[in-house]
Design a protein around this motif. Sequence first.
Motif, PDB file in Angstrom:
ATOM      1  N   CYS A 163       2.149   0.669 -13.682  1.00 15.50           N
ATOM      2  CA  CYS A 163       2.628   1.363 -12.487  1.00 15.50           C
ATOM      3  C   CYS A 163       1.529   2.255 -11.924  1.00 15.50           C
ATOM      4  CB  CYS A 163       3.863   2.209 -12.802  1.00 15.50           C
ATOM      5  SG  CYS A 163       5.234   1.284 -13.531  1.00 15.50           S
ATOM      6  N   THR A 164       1.638   2.542 -10.643  1.00 21.27           N
ATOM      7  CA  THR A 164       0.728   3.447  -9.951  1.00 21.27           C
ATOM      8  C   THR A 164       1.412   4.797  -9.769  1.00 21.27           C
ATOM      9  OG1 THR A 164      -0.209   1.568  -8.743  1.00 21.27           O
ATOM     10  CG2 THR A 164      -0.708   3.767  -7.908  1.00 21.27           C
ATOM     11  N   GLN A 165       0.683   5.863 -10.028  1.00 21.76           N
ATOM     12  CA  GLN A 165       1.250   7.198  -9.868  1.00 21.76           C
ATOM     13  C   GLN A 165       1.496   7.486  -8.387  1.00 21.76           C
ATOM     14  OE1 GLN A 165       2.062   9.058 -12.469  1.00 21.76           O
ATOM     15  NE2 GLN A 165       2.841  10.787 -11.283  1.00 21.76           N
ATOM     16  N   VAL A 166       2.658   8.041  -8.086  1.00 24.22           N
ATOM     17  CA  VAL A 166       2.982   8.393  -6.700  1.00 24.22           C
ATOM     18  C   VAL A 166       2.027   9.481  -6.224  1.00 24.22           C
ATOM     19  CG1 VAL A 166       4.750   9.339  -5.171  1.00 24.22           C
ATOM     20  CG2 VAL A 166       5.403   7.798  -7.016  1.00 24.22           C
ATOM     21  N   PRO A 167       1.389   9.305  -5.061  1.00 24.17           N
ATOM     22  CA  PRO A 167       0.479  10.345  -4.550  1.00 24.17           C
ATOM     23  C   PRO A 167       1.196  11.680  -4.375  1.00 24.17           C
ATOM     24  CG  PRO A 167       0.227   8.301  -3.313  1.00 24.17           C
ATOM     25  CD  PRO A 167       1.429   8.123  -4.190  1.00 24.17           C
ATOM     26  N   ASN A 168       0.486  12.744  -4.655  1.00 24.46           N
ATOM     27  CA  ASN A 168       1.092  14.072  -4.590  1.00 24.46           C
ATOM     28  C   ASN A 168       1.561  14.423  -3.180  1.00 24.46           C
ATOM     29  OD1 ASN A 168       0.738  14.647  -7.325  1.00 24.46           O
ATOM     30  ND2 ASN A 168      -1.352  15.386  -7.008  1.00 24.46           N
ATOM     31  N   TYR A 169       0.837  13.951  -2.165  1.00 28.65           N
ATOM     32  CA  TYR A 169       1.203  14.337  -0.798  1.00 28.65           C
ATOM     33  C   TYR A 169       2.560  13.750  -0.403  1.00 28.65           C
ATOM     34  CZ  TYR A 169       0.053   9.766   1.260  1.00 28.65           C
ATOM     35  OH  TYR A 169       0.040   8.443   1.599  1.00 28.65           O
ATOM     36  N   LEU A 170       2.900  12.571  -0.947  1.00 28.99           N
ATOM     37  CA  LEU A 170       4.214  12.004  -0.649  1.00 28.99           C
ATOM     38  C   LEU A 170       5.317  12.811  -1.318  1.00 28.99           C
ATOM     39  CD1 LEU A 170       3.653   8.137  -0.817  1.00 28.99           C
ATOM     40  CD2 LEU A 170       4.050   9.555   1.184  1.00 28.99           C
ATOM     41  N   THR A 202       0.830  -1.200   0.000  1.00 30.44           N
ATOM     42  CA  THR A 202       0.000   0.000   0.000  1.00 30.44           C
ATOM     43  C   THR A 202       0.869   1.256   0.000  1.00 30.44           C
ATOM     44  OG1 THR A 202      -0.097   0.109   2.416  1.00 30.44           O
ATOM     45  CG2 THR A 202      -1.733  -1.268   1.297  1.00 30.44           C
ATOM     46  N   ASP A 203       0.188   2.404   0.057  1.00 33.21           N
ATOM     47  CA  ASP A 203       0.898   3.678   0.103  1.00 33.21           C
ATOM     48  C   ASP A 203       1.747   3.814   1.355  1.00 33.21           C
ATOM     49  OD1 ASP A 203      -0.268   4.294  -2.272  1.00 33.21           O
ATOM     50  OD2 ASP A 203      -1.695   5.764  -1.486  1.00 33.21           O
ATOM     51  N   GLU A 204       1.374   3.113   2.438  1.00 34.01           N
ATOM     52  CA  GLU A 204       2.173   3.167   3.656  1.00 34.01           C
ATOM     53  C   GLU A 204       3.565   2.570   3.419  1.00 34.01           C
ATOM     54  OE1 GLU A 204       1.614   4.621   6.610  1.00 34.01           O
ATOM     55  OE2 GLU A 204      -0.148   5.481   5.619  1.00 34.01           O
ATOM     56  N   ASP A 205       3.633   1.510   2.611  1.00 33.25           N
ATOM     57  CA  ASP A 205       4.936   0.933   2.280  1.00 33.25           C
ATOM     58  C   ASP A 205       5.756   1.897   1.425  1.00 33.25           C
ATOM     59  OD1 ASP A 205       4.593  -1.844   3.413  1.00 33.25           O
ATOM     60  OD2 ASP A 205       2.903  -1.800   2.035  1.00 33.25           O
ATOM     61  N   LEU A 206       5.083   2.589   0.511  1.00 33.30           N
ATOM     62  CA  LEU A 206       5.783   3.591  -0.301  1.00 33.30           C
ATOM     63  C   LEU A 206       6.286   4.736   0.582  1.00 33.30           C
ATOM     64  CD1 LEU A 206       6.617   4.617  -3.104  1.00 33.30           C
ATOM     65  CD2 LEU A 206       4.366   5.694  -3.292  1.00 33.30           C
ATOM     66  N   LYS A 207       5.495   5.131   1.558  1.00 34.06           N
ATOM     67  CA  LYS A 207       5.927   6.181   2.487  1.00 34.06           C
ATOM     68  C   LYS A 207       7.158   5.754   3.269  1.00 34.06           C
ATOM     69  CE  LYS A 207       4.172   9.093   6.236  1.00 34.06           C
ATOM     70  NZ  LYS A 207       2.988   9.412   7.091  1.00 34.06           N
ATOM     71  N   GLN A 208       7.187   4.482   3.670  1.00 28.68           N
ATOM     72  CA  GLN A 208       8.355   3.969   4.390  1.00 28.68           C
ATOM     73  C   GLN A 208       9.600   4.031   3.515  1.00 28.68           C
ATOM     74  OE1 GLN A 208       8.694   3.122   7.509  1.00 28.68           O
ATOM     75  NE2 GLN A 208      10.830   2.431   7.322  1.00 28.68           N
ATOM     76  N   LEU A 209       9.456   3.710   2.222  1.00 29.89           N
ATOM     77  CA  LEU A 209      10.591   3.797   1.309  1.00 29.89           C
ATOM     78  C   LEU A 209      11.070   5.240   1.173  1.00 29.89           C
ATOM     79  CD1 LEU A 209      12.564   2.594  -0.705  1.00 29.89           C
ATOM     80  CD2 LEU A 209      10.785   2.721  -2.454  1.00 29.89           C
ATOM     81  N   PHE A 210      10.144   6.194   1.112  1.00 28.29           N
ATOM     82  CA  PHE A 210      10.532   7.602   1.035  1.00 28.29           C
ATOM     83  C   PHE A 210      11.301   8.022   2.283  1.00 28.29           C
ATOM     84  CE2 PHE A 210       7.840   7.978  -2.600  1.00 28.29           C
ATOM     85  CZ  PHE A 210       8.242   9.136  -3.262  1.00 28.29           C
ATOM     86  N   LEU A 211      10.894   7.531   3.448  1.00 26.38           N
ATOM     87  CA  LEU A 211      11.633   7.847   4.676  1.00 26.38           C
ATOM     88  C   LEU A 211      13.047   7.295   4.625  1.00 26.38           C
ATOM     89  CD1 LEU A 211       8.871   7.186   7.379  1.00 26.38           C
ATOM     90  CD2 LEU A 211       9.701   9.397   6.551  1.00 26.38           C
TER      91      LEU A 211
END
Length: 423
Positions: free
Chosen positions: A355-362, A128-137
């Motif tokens: 692919c899924t577009q990266v959410p703008n907030y991230l 999910t987006d939470e996993d993508l957020k973890q990668l950004f961190l």
Amino acid sequence: MDIFGKGIHNLSGKSAAFEACLNIIVTMMPIWVAVAIGLVVGWAWKPRWVSFLLLGLRTRPRLLWSTPPGFGARRLWLALTALTAFPMMRDAWSWFCAWRWPRAEAQHSPSSSVSLDGDKVAAKFSVTDEDLKQLFLLLDGEDGGPSWQSMMDRSAPNMTYEAWRRDLHDGPTEYRSRTIYEDVSPQMIKDFFWDDEFRLKWDNMILSAKTLEECPKTGSMTVHWVRKFPFFCKDREYIIARRIWNSGDVFYCIQKGVDHISIPRQIKPRRVDIFYSSFRIRAVESQKASGQFTSCEVLLFHHEEMGIQRDIAKLGVRQGMWGCVKMIEAGVRKYISLRNSGNPSSRSALMAQICTQVPNYLLTDSNSSRDEVLEEKKHHAFAWKLVVLGGAVALACGVDRGAVGRVLLFGIVRRLGRLGRRL
């Protein structure tokens, strides 16, 4: 991604084998010292059954040779010896198994694998987006973990490679690597790492790879891998949920271990529960042609609990890392030739193109974080420049006006000016 599982498998070559043996001996030295101390302490407070066992050992020749036939003393001695030695052997074996094959922890960190009930949650929605957020961190260095320690900095004609690692208080060793491939696009590298059919041709450690689930809308997949490990270890199996996000030509690939209802847990091969291998792929400037963005950077974060004692696993990873990196690079070149020759893409490679577009907030949060870091650095540099300027003015007002004073003032101001330019 395969560097860290393959490290144990690639302890080859005379020099590497000698170094590995030496490192193992050094690593095991504290254990043998502890065993020796334990024997001394245990001898001082030995239980009664130890004395009985030693009595049996001392009197074994007399029991074997002087006891009349048919008395049954030999069988009695063997039975009593086995009974007294069994608890000690059982405890020793349990300790050895716990040391060599540590069990995975039930609690995982957010960046680790997440076990899911197949009846309640479909695996295709487990990334999910939470996993993508973890990668950004992780990419921004804001995950709250310890600092990274450099492991390797190597290069080849068409590739450069850097690797770091860090040990967490609770959990497996984490690795970070940065690989730059010359003359290859991010799209090609993305397809290469997702292409399980082609992986079987270049990764000699993969015994089988099959797709369990796929989502044509998001490109999410759940795959099942079985990896070959050395003879002293069981083969390992992985159930991996994966998905790709993109922002333009920058790709964020998430892979983590999950459970799946169609693959029950078995004794062989051994299940790897904690698995995380995610990376960012983007174009970077070529080192061969200045100003040309014809190279591709892969920034990887990886950790897994292979069920091997940590120090031995770290040693194996370090010994096999560079050989595996070169093997991957050779696979990349073969894949480029295969695709350029017009061969059709495999099913898994086609899924990599969804692919899924990266959410703008991230993207906004990440850019804001970077801007805050830059502003802090600029403010810090400006403050130092004010200190330099104030020091120069103070010296100009306080130093003697004579010739010696002018020379001294000129030299100090010039040095402060160089410091200000560096800041």
